[in-house]
Design an enzyme around this catalytic site. Structure first.
Site, PDB file in Angstrom:
ATOM      1  N   LYS A  52       0.838  -1.214   0.000  1.00  0.00           N
ATOM      2  CA  LYS A  52       0.000   0.000   0.000  1.00  0.00           C
ATOM      3  C   LYS A  52       0.870   1.261   0.000  1.00  0.00           C
ATOM      4  O   LYS A  52       0.627   2.189  -0.773  1.00  0.00           O
ATOM      5  CB  LYS A  52      -0.923  -0.047   1.232  1.00  0.00           C
TER       6      LYS A  52
ATOM      7  N   ARG B  63       2.799   5.972  -3.257  1.00  0.00           N
ATOM      8  CA  ARG B  63       3.946   6.789  -3.692  1.00  0.00           C
ATOM      9  C   ARG B  63       4.177   6.677  -5.191  1.00  0.00           C
ATOM     10  O   ARG B  63       4.633   7.630  -5.832  1.00  0.00           O
ATOM     11  CB  ARG B  63       5.195   6.353  -2.913  1.00  0.00           C
TER      12      ARG B  63
ATOM     13  N   GLY C 299      -4.633   7.955   5.734  1.00  0.00           N
ATOM     14  CA  GLY C 299      -3.716   8.902   6.370  1.00  0.00           C
ATOM     15  C   GLY C 299      -2.490   9.146   5.514  1.00  0.00           C
ATOM     16  O   GLY C 299      -1.977  10.272   5.440  1.00  0.00           O
TER      17      GLY C 299
ATOM     18  N   GLN D 224       5.504   9.168   7.210  1.00  0.00           N
ATOM     19  CA  GLN D 224       4.533  10.072   6.589  1.00  0.00           C
ATOM     20  C   GLN D 224       4.974  11.525   6.718  1.00  0.00           C
ATOM     21  O   GLN D 224       4.852  12.296   5.770  1.00  0.00           O
ATOM     22  CB  GLN D 224       3.154   9.860   7.214  1.00  0.00           C
TER      23      GLN D 224
ATOM     24  N   ASP E 145       2.440  -1.105  11.813  1.00  0.00           N
ATOM     25  CA  ASP E 145       1.109  -1.498  11.346  1.00  0.00           C
ATOM     26  C   ASP E 145       0.775  -2.956  11.672  1.00  0.00           C
ATOM     27  O   ASP E 145      -0.352  -3.405  11.426  1.00  0.00           O
ATOM     28  CB  ASP E 145       0.999  -1.290   9.830  1.00  0.00           C
TER      29      ASP E 145
HETATM   30  C1  S3P Z   1       2.989   4.798   6.303  1.00  0.00           C
HETATM   31  C2  S3P Z   1       3.694   5.078   7.430  1.00  0.00           C
HETATM   32  C3  S3P Z   1       3.292   4.657   8.775  1.00  0.00           C
HETATM   33  C4  S3P Z   1       2.190   3.615   8.742  1.00  0.00           C
HETATM   34  C5  S3P Z   1       1.148   3.917   7.715  1.00  0.00           C
HETATM   35  C6  S3P Z   1       1.745   3.995   6.337  1.00  0.00           C
HETATM   36  C7  S3P Z   1       3.487   5.287   4.997  1.00  0.00           C
HETATM   37  O1  S3P Z   1       2.828   5.766   9.511  1.00  0.00           O
HETATM   38  O2  S3P Z   1       1.602   3.466  10.004  1.00  0.00           O
HETATM   39  O3  S3P Z   1       0.150   2.915   7.714  1.00  0.00           O
HETATM   40  O4  S3P Z   1       3.056   4.789   3.946  1.00  0.00           O
HETATM   41  O5  S3P Z   1       4.332   6.193   5.025  1.00  0.00           O
HETATM   42  P1  S3P Z   1       3.875   6.776  10.239  1.00  0.00           P
HETATM   43  O6  S3P Z   1       4.798   7.242   9.199  1.00  0.00           O
HETATM   44  O7  S3P Z   1       3.038   7.890  10.777  1.00  0.00           O
HETATM   45  O8  S3P Z   1       4.526   5.979  11.294  1.00  0.00           O
END
Ligand code: S3P
Length: 448
Positions: free
Chosen positions: A22, A27, A94, A169, A323
């Site tokens: 995912k 990206r 998110g 993120q 996750d």
């Molecule tokens: C993700 C980063 C993680 C993860 C999210 C996906 C990403 O979050 O929990 O499901 O694709 O960059 P954080 O970067 O806030 O830890």
């Protein structure tokens, strides 16, 4: 609304392939959209979250077409996105909201980002605050949540930012904004977070400097003025998602007399905390067909039943398995002794409060556990981990909570009803088909 009924099953076996990653699929759309040239993405995850990102970029004028076994993105170039005609709804994602905040903060048009009820309650200042330091005109509601409103500015300035948490993120949002900023964007993190953005940016021709000293990871996007800022399109092969494979790893580890092979799983070392943790707990996990020549390393993961033991989770593994904790907690309930997780407060601000959701579900199943402010203690019971009958668990619309509790059916003697499983489609659209193919018995029931 979709509810599931999981019936007891004793063992499983087979060879499966779980869908694409995912994080990398999101990206690939974002970078392909702003690259120069055409990007072919093989193994793109056709899940609701990634389709949402794809739709958002299509709404900004990017041509993305399905071509059989790949999707073709006709890059609009760094400054080629067009103003969306409407508010951008990012559903449950998110990742889409945080990364797109960085990208859209640098565009010459206004945009507004919203999402579903869960996403509208998740903290967004962690990206909007540093973006404002770069000169972005970006705001949230007073509570720090979406809608995120972005207005165009004359240009962004690169910053050196110290993140208080390791977060891919946040890092990725700043790197994407940094593509448009004057100077080098430098990000310090108090630990390792997934590095897919960095790998893809390098593959698209950007210069990055990455180093670690005294536990601090520093990522610098170099804008030395000598190279063109443009991203050069490159083919992307998306490996199978280790976060989806995690449920099956736990399944094979906790079931009796079972073995599973999961093919072509991404084993990027910033994502393999699940394997480190399960191995520390005594799981039998092997790699076969390791391939390290692409942008992302992959392997077939072979996992067999084992007697697991409780552990105190080393903090260095938390971000690498962030996750996967819902699945890991199911394994912990089946382990001998105490499983102790602390330092994991981030789990409270995922698609649900995952500490509370897992604690409530485990207690409903009859597990002995203690909820901590920043973690959980699970007193495992290998003889009878899930003793209660006629239980109903609320997944709270969180895909990973639903899939984790589905696996408890391998060590329960009773049916389990799991509520609000519809969001499994955000990351793993064919979950029920795959579980059925290896012998699990999980069926949708008419929603209550
Ligand atoms: C993700 C980063 C993680 C993860 C999210 C996906 C990403 O979050 O929990 O499901 O694709 O960059 P954080 O970067 O806030 O830890």
């Amino acid at each position: 609304m979709t509810d599931w009924r999981a019936q007891p099953v004793k063992n499983l076996s087979g060879t499966i392939k779980v869908p694409g990653d995912k994080s990398i699929s999101h990206r690939s759309i974002m970078l392909g959209a702003i690259a120069t040239g055409q990007t072919r993405v093989y193994g793109f995850l056709e899940s609701e979250d990634c389709i949402t990102t794809r739709r958002a970029f299509a709404a900004m004028g990017v041509n993305i077409v399905n071509q059989g076994d790949y999707i073709l993105i006709k890059g609009a170039g760094l400054n080629g996105l067009q103003a969306p005609k409407a508010t951008i709804d990012l559903g449950n994602s998110g990742t889409a909201m945080r990364l797109m905040s960085g990208l859209l903060a640098a565009q010459s048009f206004s945009s507004t980002l919203i999402g579903d009820a869960s996403l509208m309650q998740r903290p967004m200042q962690r990206v909007t605050e540093p973006l404002r330091l770069m000169g972005a005109d970006i705001s949230t509601e007073k509570n720090g949540c979406a809608p995120i409103k972005i207005k165009p500015v004359r240009g962004l300035t690169a910053i050196e930012h110290r993140q208080s948490i390791a977060s891919a993120q946040i890092k990725s949002a700043l790197l994407l904004a940094g593509l448009y900023a004057q100077g080098n964007t430098i990000i310090h993190e108090p630990g390792i977070s997934r590095d897919h953005t960095e790998r893809l940016l390098s593959a698209f021709g950007k210069l990055l400097d990455r180093r670690e000293a005294q536990g601090i990871r520093t990522t610098s996007l170099i804008n030395d003025g000598k190279k063109s800022n443009a991203l050069q399109a490159s083919d992307i092969i998306v490996p199978s998602d280790i976060s989806s494979a995690a449920f099956f790893m736990v399944a094979a580890a906790i079931a009796k007399d079972s073995q599973l092979t999961i093919e072509g799983v991404g084993i990027n070392p910033t994502r393999t905390g699940i394997i480190d943790i399960l191995r520390l707990m005594g799981a039998d996990i092997r790699f076969d067909n390791i391939a390290k020549d692409g942008i992302e390393p992959t392997a077939d993961v072979i996992i067999s039943s084992s007697q697991l033991k409780g552990i105190k989770v080393p903090h260095k593994f938390i971000a690498l398995a962030i996750d996967e904790f819902p699945a890991i907690f199911i394994a912990a309930a089946c382990a001998q002794g105490d499983f102790v997780l602390t330092g994991a407060k981030e789990l409270r601000v995922k698609e649900s409060d995952r500490l509370a959701a897992m604690f409530d579900g485990l207690v409903t199943l009859g597990c002995d556990c203690e909820l901590l402010d920043d973690g959980i203690i699970i007193h495992g019971n290998p003889e009878n981990p899930f003793p209660n009958s006629a239980v109903t668990i609320d997944s709270l619309g969180d895909h990973r909570i639903a899939m984790a509790f589905a696996m408890s059916s391998l060590r329960s003697d009773h049916d389990t009803t799991i509520l609000h499983c519809e969001n499994v489609a955000t990351s793993f659209p064919n979950f029920l088909e795959l579980t059925a193919s290896i012998g699990l018995c999980i069926q949708p029931t008419p929603a209550t």
